[in-house]
Design a protein around this motif. Structure first.
Motif, PDB file in Angstrom:
ATOM      1  N   LEU A 196      -7.096   3.874 -80.451  1.00 51.21           N
ATOM      2  CA  LEU A 196      -6.197   5.023 -80.597  1.00 51.21           C
ATOM      3  C   LEU A 196      -6.797   6.051 -81.563  1.00 51.21           C
ATOM      4  O   LEU A 196      -7.001   5.774 -82.734  1.00 51.21           O
ATOM      5  CB  LEU A 196      -4.825   4.547 -81.102  1.00 51.21           C
ATOM      6  N   ALA A 197      -7.054   7.239 -81.042  1.00 48.35           N
ATOM      7  CA  ALA A 197      -7.643   8.312 -81.853  1.00 48.35           C
ATOM      8  C   ALA A 197      -6.544   9.071 -82.588  1.00 48.35           C
ATOM      9  O   ALA A 197      -5.383   9.085 -82.154  1.00 48.35           O
ATOM     10  CB  ALA A 197      -8.435   9.265 -80.950  1.00 48.35           C
ATOM     11  N   SER A 241      -3.196  -1.189 -85.784  1.00 56.87           N
ATOM     12  CA  SER A 241      -4.516  -0.864 -85.254  1.00 56.87           C
ATOM     13  C   SER A 241      -5.585  -1.680 -85.969  1.00 56.87           C
ATOM     14  O   SER A 241      -5.313  -2.319 -86.982  1.00 56.87           O
ATOM     15  CB  SER A 241      -4.807   0.637 -85.408  1.00 56.87           C
ATOM     16  N   HIS A 242      -6.775  -1.666 -85.408  1.00 58.26           N
ATOM     17  CA  HIS A 242      -7.930  -2.347 -85.989  1.00 58.26           C
ATOM     18  C   HIS A 242      -8.992  -1.306 -86.314  1.00 58.26           C
ATOM     19  O   HIS A 242      -9.102  -0.284 -85.637  1.00 58.26           O
ATOM     20  CB  HIS A 242      -8.479  -3.394 -85.019  1.00 58.26           C
ATOM     21  N   PHE A 243      -9.811  -1.612 -87.320  1.00 59.61           N
ATOM     22  CA  PHE A 243     -10.797  -0.651 -87.804  1.00 59.61           C
ATOM     23  C   PHE A 243     -12.087  -0.666 -86.972  1.00 59.61           C
ATOM     24  O   PHE A 243     -13.048   0.029 -87.284  1.00 59.61           O
ATOM     25  CB  PHE A 243     -11.120  -0.952 -89.278  1.00 59.61           C
ATOM     26  N   SER A 301      -8.020   4.340 -90.060  1.00 62.68           N
ATOM     27  CA  SER A 301      -7.426   4.961 -91.253  1.00 62.68           C
ATOM     28  C   SER A 301      -7.008   6.398 -90.977  1.00 62.68           C
ATOM     29  O   SER A 301      -5.920   6.836 -91.386  1.00 62.68           O
ATOM     30  CB  SER A 301      -8.419   4.917 -92.426  1.00 62.68           C
ATOM     31  N   ALA A 302      -7.856   7.137 -90.264  1.00 64.08           N
ATOM     32  CA  ALA A 302      -7.506   8.517 -89.900  1.00 64.08           C
ATOM     33  C   ALA A 302      -6.329   8.529 -88.930  1.00 64.08           C
ATOM     34  O   ALA A 302      -5.439   9.381 -89.023  1.00 64.08           O
ATOM     35  CB  ALA A 302      -8.710   9.216 -89.272  1.00 64.08           C
ATOM     36  N   THR A 303      -6.307   7.555 -88.029  1.00 62.63           N
ATOM     37  CA  THR A 303      -5.194   7.448 -87.081  1.00 62.63           C
ATOM     38  C   THR A 303      -3.889   7.160 -87.815  1.00 62.63           C
ATOM     39  O   THR A 303      -2.841   7.740 -87.508  1.00 62.63           O
ATOM     40  CB  THR A 303      -5.498   6.353 -86.038  1.00 62.63           C
ATOM     41  N   TYR A 304      -3.946   6.279 -88.828  1.00 66.72           N
ATOM     42  CA  TYR A 304      -2.752   5.983 -89.622  1.00 66.72           C
ATOM     43  C   TYR A 304      -2.238   7.244 -90.334  1.00 66.72           C
ATOM     44  O   TYR A 304      -1.029   7.497 -90.383  1.00 66.72           O
ATOM     45  CB  TYR A 304      -3.057   4.894 -90.652  1.00 66.72           C
TER      46      TYR A 304
END
Length: 468
Positions: A182-183, A208-210, A216-219
């Motif tokens: 997921l972007a 999500s997974h890294f 982190s940007a997606t979060y």
């Protein structure tokens, strides 16, 4: 949209060590810091389900039910969460509804407060029995959509699945991005559409997974778009193929309107402890902790674990030079089989078929010359409704003139809980618990080995030996 504090669901006791060190953390390694974890103020602690059940029995010589009871005794304030594969529960096949209901009931009785329920194909029919059982047992039911990328996986498709799950009675929704696909800006669009369809009062949790380096940007963008909860893992078991590190995420939102309110000093102390645990596990089992970020996962649209597993399998088969052929074959097979999301068990099914096809072509044969029974069952509809139709020629290659089933797969399974109970009795066991029966149903061979080692209740049966 009104800004709000974001809540954190901690995965260090389940997905964190499953992703980084093959689910090898022992209960004894969790015990020293359970009260400190409980005091942090997490939304929930994911601590059970997924691969933990199998790993406890198979590798750690632990009863997974006893682990759950132990955790519950020490974690008094924070909800305990588990991951459940819908009609598959924690195994690799569909179970009858009576087994599903019994398992969920016992999970609640032994300490679970929240159950995250997903299905590999995002077929709500495969989640319905578990959702009903969860509501009946009185747990918080989190309906789940497996996130993936394909021409047919549009926001509208995900919204439609979420609406069905809401009608079934879910208490909250999880977007489960198991491959880190997921972007950031896709997350904004998806969450806005889901909030619009479900209402602002429906809690949305993003997992999500890294793996691809995007999470982190997606979060960050997801929180700005209105997501309520995000899943993280304390840093020794975070990043790489796990979730973003808890401390980093807390730092990211500190001093903003989304501030988690969690104490970084307390998190650092916990991280220091788990750093030691990480080393203990790696040393004991000879495992190198997952540490790479793999941007190519988004290109191939497969979980990070599949990359390394495929490389190892091809090496063992003497086909190491065919790695990129297999990588290019996987998306073709996935498209031909109706674009299933690649998560257990569909990832293994697609991966195996891709390797076989490459082998066939290398030997001058047609693709799908032979197909494993699991591929046939996927095409037959025995795993559930596929996201896209399968072309007529591919279907005929795989199952001939057979008509695929269109009903809910579990409707074809007769009640089976009593059968498992009788089998244990026939094998000579007595005084076994309902939990033992469910362990046997999930993993028969592994459970029997565990019972044999630990049970003092085995009746020795007479064996007629051949006479001379």
């Amino acid at each position: 949209m009104k800004a709000k504090k974001v809540r954190i669901m901690e995965t260090v006791l389940r997905d964190g060590h499953q992703s980084i060190l093959a689910t090898r953390m022992r209960t004894s390694q969790m015990l020293p810091v359970l009260e400190k974890l409980d005091a942090v103020g997490y939304e929930a602690l994911e601590c059970w389900g997924g691969a933990t059940f199998d790993s406890c029995l198979r590798f750690l010589d632990e009863d997974p039910w006893q682990r759950l009871r132990t955790l519950k005794a020490h974690l008094k304030n924070t909800p305990l969460q588990m991951l459940l594969r819908g009609q598959n529960l924690l195994g690799y096949k569909h179970y009858a509804d009576d087994v599903v209901e019994a398992f969920v009931k016992k999970a609640k009785e032994n300490g679970i407060d929240r159950i995250r329920i997903f299905d590999a194909l995002n077929d709500p029919r495969n989640m319905e029995a578990a959702i009903k059982a969860g509501k009946k047992a009185g747990v918080h039911v989190q309906g789940t959509m497996v996130y993936t990328i394909s021409p047919v996986h549009t926001n509208q498709m995900f919204v439609d699945v979420a609406k069905e799950l809401k009608e079934m009675g879910m208490d909250s929704l999880c977007i489960k991005d198991m491959s880190g696909l997921l972007a950031p800006y896709d997350a904004v669009s998806l969450i806005q559409d889901l909030k619009k369809a479900l209402g602002d009062d429906m809690m949305i949790d993003l997992h999500s997974h890294f793996t691809c380096g995007l999470a982190s940007a997606t979060y960050l963008k997801a929180v700005e778009a209105g997501v309520d909860v995000i899943d993280t893992a304390l840093s020794p078991f975070g990043h790489a193929t796990s979730q973003p590190a808890t401390e980093s995420v807390v730092e990211m939102f500190r001093g903003t309107e989304y501030d988690t309110g969690l104490d970084l000093a307390a998190l650092r102390e916990l991280a220091e402890y788990f750093r030691g645990v990480r080393k203990e596990i790696a040393d004991e089992f000879g495992i190198t902790p997952a540490h790479e970020v793999l941007p190519e996962v988004r290109h191939y649209q497969i979980p990070g674990g599949m990359l390394s597993n495929t490389q190892n399998q091809l090496r063992e088969m003497g086909m190491a030079d065919k790695f990129f052929d297999v990588m290019n074959e996987m998306p073709k097979v996935r498209a031909e089989l109706g674009y299933p999301p690649l998560v257990t068990p569909t990832s293994q099914i697609v991966g195996t078929m891709a390797m076989m096809n490459v082998n066939f072509m290398a030997n001058g044969m047609e693709r799908y010359t032979m197909t494993p029974s699991e591929v046939k069952d996927l095409v037959r509809g025995k795993y559930g409704r596929l996201p896209a139709p399968i072309s007529e020629d591919i279907r005929k290659k795989i199952i001939g003139d057979e008509e695929p089933t269109t009903c809910r797969p579990a409707d074809l399974i007769q009640p089976e809980l009593e059968m498992y109970r009788q089998k244990l009795g026939e094998l000579g066991y007595q005084n076994f618990t309902d939990e033992d029966v469910l362990s046997y149903a999930m993993f028969p061979e592994v459970a029997l080995q565990f019972f044999e080692k630990h049970s003092k209740q085995v009746i020795l049966k007479e064996i007629d030996l051949p006479r001379e």
